[in-house]
Scaffold this motif. Structure first.
Motif, PDB file in Angstrom:
ATOM      1  N   LYS A   1       0.851  -1.205   0.000  1.00  0.00           N
ATOM      2  CA  LYS A   1       0.000   0.000   0.000  1.00  0.00           C
ATOM      3  C   LYS A   1       0.877   1.241   0.000  1.00  0.00           C
ATOM      4  CE  LYS A   1      -3.602  -2.639   0.730  1.00  0.00           C
ATOM      5  NZ  LYS A   1      -4.484  -3.020  -0.335  1.00  0.00           N
ATOM      6  N   GLY A   2       0.655   2.126  -0.939  1.00  0.00           N
ATOM      7  CA  GLY A   2       1.391   3.390  -0.957  1.00  0.00           C
ATOM      8  C   GLY A   2       2.746   3.280  -1.621  1.00  0.00           C
ATOM      9  N   ASP A   3       3.485   4.374  -1.511  1.00  0.00           N
ATOM     10  CA  ASP A   3       4.813   4.481  -2.108  1.00  0.00           C
ATOM     11  C   ASP A   3       5.882   3.995  -1.138  1.00  0.00           C
ATOM     12  OD1 ASP A   3       3.869   5.615  -4.486  1.00  0.00           O
ATOM     13  OD2 ASP A   3       3.857   7.633  -3.605  1.00  0.00           O
ATOM     14  N   PRO A   4       6.983   3.482  -1.667  1.00  0.00           N
ATOM     15  CA  PRO A   4       8.079   3.063  -0.793  1.00  0.00           C
ATOM     16  C   PRO A   4       8.781   4.260  -0.158  1.00  0.00           C
ATOM     17  CG  PRO A   4       8.712   2.829  -3.078  1.00  0.00           C
ATOM     18  CD  PRO A   4       7.262   3.242  -3.068  1.00  0.00           C
ATOM     19  N   THR A   5       9.404   4.015   0.985  1.00  0.00           N
ATOM     20  CA  THR A   5      10.169   5.024   1.714  1.00  0.00           C
ATOM     21  C   THR A   5      11.627   4.589   1.765  1.00  0.00           C
ATOM     22  OG1 THR A   5       8.243   5.497   3.083  1.00  0.00           O
ATOM     23  CG2 THR A   5      10.368   6.248   3.906  1.00  0.00           C
ATOM     24  N   VAL A   6      12.524   5.486   1.379  1.00  0.00           N
ATOM     25  CA  VAL A   6      13.958   5.212   1.444  1.00  0.00           C
ATOM     26  C   VAL A   6      14.534   5.978   2.621  1.00  0.00           C
ATOM     27  CG1 VAL A   6      16.180   5.453   0.267  1.00  0.00           C
ATOM     28  CG2 VAL A   6      14.124   4.867  -1.047  1.00  0.00           C
ATOM     29  N   GLN A   7      15.247   5.265   3.498  1.00  0.00           N
ATOM     30  CA  GLN A   7      15.957   5.884   4.623  1.00  0.00           C
ATOM     31  C   GLN A   7      17.341   5.272   4.693  1.00  0.00           C
ATOM     32  OE1 GLN A   7      13.148   5.096   7.864  1.00  0.00           O
ATOM     33  NE2 GLN A   7      12.675   7.287   7.893  1.00  0.00           N
ATOM     34  N   GLY A   8      18.333   6.031   4.228  1.00  0.00           N
ATOM     35  CA  GLY A   8      19.712   5.536   4.255  1.00  0.00           C
ATOM     36  C   GLY A   8      19.877   4.331   3.355  1.00  0.00           C
ATOM     37  N   ASP A   9      20.180   3.182   3.972  1.00  0.00           N
ATOM     38  CA  ASP A   9      20.421   1.961   3.203  1.00  0.00           C
ATOM     39  C   ASP A   9      19.203   1.036   3.152  1.00  0.00           C
ATOM     40  OD1 ASP A   9      20.413   1.102   5.828  1.00  0.00           O
ATOM     41  OD2 ASP A   9      22.289  -0.011   5.700  1.00  0.00           O
ATOM     42  N   THR A  10      18.035   1.513   3.595  1.00  0.00           N
ATOM     43  CA  THR A  10      16.834   0.671   3.585  1.00  0.00           C
ATOM     44  C   THR A  10      15.715   1.299   2.764  1.00  0.00           C
ATOM     45  OG1 THR A  10      15.917   1.637   5.601  1.00  0.00           O
ATOM     46  CG2 THR A  10      17.329  -0.296   5.877  1.00  0.00           C
ATOM     47  N   VAL A  11      14.888   0.441   2.222  1.00  0.00           N
ATOM     48  CA  VAL A  11      13.681   0.855   1.521  1.00  0.00           C
ATOM     49  C   VAL A  11      12.551  -0.021   2.063  1.00  0.00           C
ATOM     50  CG1 VAL A  11      14.120  -0.681  -0.469  1.00  0.00           C
ATOM     51  CG2 VAL A  11      12.597   1.281  -0.723  1.00  0.00           C
ATOM     52  N   SER A  12      11.400   0.599   2.328  1.00  0.00           N
ATOM     53  CA  SER A  12      10.281  -0.161   2.878  1.00  0.00           C
ATOM     54  C   SER A  12       8.978   0.315   2.266  1.00  0.00           C
ATOM     55  CB  SER A  12      10.239  -0.030   4.400  1.00  0.00           C
ATOM     56  OG  SER A  12      10.117   1.313   4.779  1.00  0.00           O
ATOM     57  N   VAL A  13       7.971  -0.554   2.341  1.00  0.00           N
ATOM     58  CA  VAL A  13       6.637  -0.227   1.861  1.00  0.00           C
ATOM     59  C   VAL A  13       5.642  -0.842   2.848  1.00  0.00           C
ATOM     60  CG1 VAL A  13       6.379  -2.248   0.328  1.00  0.00           C
ATOM     61  CG2 VAL A  13       5.145  -0.138  -0.177  1.00  0.00           C
ATOM     62  N   PRO A  14       4.588  -0.096   3.204  1.00  0.00           N
ATOM     63  CA  PRO A  14       3.613  -0.625   4.158  1.00  0.00           C
ATOM     64  C   PRO A  14       2.701  -1.687   3.537  1.00  0.00           C
ATOM     65  CG  PRO A  14       3.029   1.617   3.498  1.00  0.00           C
ATOM     66  CD  PRO A  14       4.321   1.283   2.837  1.00  0.00           C
ATOM     67  N   LEU A  15       2.214  -2.568   4.397  1.00  0.00           N
ATOM     68  CA  LEU A  15       1.205  -3.551   4.036  1.00  0.00           C
ATOM     69  C   LEU A  15      -0.009  -3.285   4.911  1.00  0.00           C
ATOM     70  CD1 LEU A  15       3.329  -6.858   4.040  1.00  0.00           C
ATOM     71  CD2 LEU A  15       2.712  -5.469   2.061  1.00  0.00           C
ATOM     72  N   ASP A  16      -1.180  -3.577   4.395  1.00  0.00           N
ATOM     73  CA  ASP A  16      -2.404  -3.488   5.194  1.00  0.00           C
ATOM     74  C   ASP A  16      -3.011  -4.881   5.225  1.00  0.00           C
ATOM     75  OD1 ASP A  16      -4.485  -2.532   6.701  1.00  0.00           O
ATOM     76  OD2 ASP A  16      -5.569  -1.673   4.994  1.00  0.00           O
ATOM     77  N   GLY A  17      -2.251  -5.800   5.782  1.00  0.00           N
ATOM     78  CA  GLY A  17      -2.658  -7.202   5.813  1.00  0.00           C
ATOM     79  C   GLY A  17      -2.298  -7.906   4.517  1.00  0.00           C
ATOM     80  N   LEU A  18      -2.443  -9.217   4.536  1.00  0.00           N
ATOM     81  CA  LEU A  18      -2.252 -10.056   3.355  1.00  0.00           C
ATOM     82  C   LEU A  18      -3.504 -10.897   3.189  1.00  0.00           C
ATOM     83  CD1 LEU A  18       1.476 -11.188   3.832  1.00  0.00           C
ATOM     84  CD2 LEU A  18       0.607  -9.470   2.239  1.00  0.00           C
ATOM     85  N   GLY A  19      -3.642 -11.570   2.071  1.00  0.00           N
ATOM     86  CA  GLY A  19      -4.850 -12.338   1.781  1.00  0.00           C
ATOM     87  C   GLY A  19      -4.634 -13.836   1.729  1.00  0.00           C
ATOM     88  N   PRO A  20      -4.696 -14.399   0.548  1.00  0.00           N
ATOM     89  CA  PRO A  20      -4.637 -15.853   0.439  1.00  0.00           C
ATOM     90  C   PRO A  20      -3.290 -16.423   0.880  1.00  0.00           C
ATOM     91  CG  PRO A  20      -4.585 -14.836  -1.738  1.00  0.00           C
ATOM     92  CD  PRO A  20      -4.837 -13.747  -0.749  1.00  0.00           C
ATOM     93  N   ALA A  21      -3.327 -17.633   1.427  1.00  0.00           N
ATOM     94  CA  ALA A  21      -2.095 -18.336   1.770  1.00  0.00           C
ATOM     95  C   ALA A  21      -1.365 -18.655   0.472  1.00  0.00           C
ATOM     96  CB  ALA A  21      -2.405 -19.609   2.540  1.00  0.00           C
ATOM     97  N   GLY A  22      -0.052 -18.603   0.511  1.00  0.00           N
ATOM     98  CA  GLY A  22       0.761 -18.907  -0.664  1.00  0.00           C
ATOM     99  C   GLY A  22       1.968 -18.000  -0.756  1.00  0.00           C
ATOM    100  N   GLU A  23       2.591 -18.041  -1.909  1.00  0.00           N
ATOM    101  CA  GLU A  23       3.848 -17.312  -2.107  1.00  0.00           C
ATOM    102  C   GLU A  23       3.598 -15.869  -2.548  1.00  0.00           C
ATOM    103  OE1 GLU A  23       7.680 -19.134  -3.753  1.00  0.00           O
ATOM    104  OE2 GLU A  23       6.877 -18.013  -5.463  1.00  0.00           O
TER     105      GLU A  23
END
Length: 185
Positions: free
Chosen positions: A85-107
């Motif tokens: 959900k949303g745009d990724p955030t870069v802070q130094g050597d890391t990049v992250s993106v929020p999740l608002d839960g996941l759905g079906p089991a699997g890969e």
């Protein structure tokens, strides 16, 4: 015997060519070290991990700081939908993106593209498996990931250019040294 003095050592024309070849070879071998760029060193969830519940975000860590511009980080589920959900955030050597839960089991596939400190783009994918179905709401259908784990094809071409130039310089110097009459110095 005639020749040139290079740092206190008397050399012939052929010796000067050999010294030149060694210098070019050192330059070509140095290109590999100078062209190194960021590499992915860790992630949360880890690549290949099996998890029972959705994390709040997906985070990737690299071995050096990243440029803030042009970062892309998505999470695509086994249903082909976007779960990040949303745009990724870069802070130094890391990049992250929020999740608002996941759905079906699997890969789930984490696809990323970031720009290293030297300006080189790095892209790839990682996966994790959700073992218990979640209650999250999916986003839109996602485009298929490219499957590339690292975008380093540009470096090999540059190295071969330097190798080619080195061969031409060495060959030209050798030709020049061997064609000169012996009496000239």
């Amino acid at each position: 015997m005639t020749g040139h003095r290079i740092t206190g050592v008397r050399t012939t024309g052929l010796g000067a060519v050999v010294v030149g070849f060694v210098a070019v070879l050192a330059m070509v071998l140095g290109v590999g070290a100078a062209s190194a760029h960021s590499a992915l060193i860790g992630s949360s969830p880890e690549n290949g991990a099996q998890i029972t519940t959705a994390p709040q975000q997906v985070t990737l860590q690299f071995n050096e700081a990243l440029h803030q511009n042009f970062a892309s980080l998505t999470v695509v589920g086994p249903d082909g939908n976007l779960w990040s959900k949303g745009d990724p955030t870069v802070q130094g050597d890391t990049v992250s993106v929020p999740l608002d839960g996941l759905g079906p089991a699997g890969e789930y596939t984490i696809a990323f593209r970031v720009t290293s400190a030297d300006g080189h783009p790095i892209s790839g994918t990682q996966v994790f498996t959700l073992t218990q179905e979640g209650a999250g709401t999916p986003g839109p259908a996602a485009a298929a990931p490219s499957g590339s784990s690292d975008d380093s094809s540009g470096n090999s071409g540059l190295i071969w250019v330097f190798v080619g130039v080195g061969v031409v310089v060495f060959g030209g110097g050798l030709w020049f040294a061997l064609r000169r009459p012996r009496g000239q110095g």
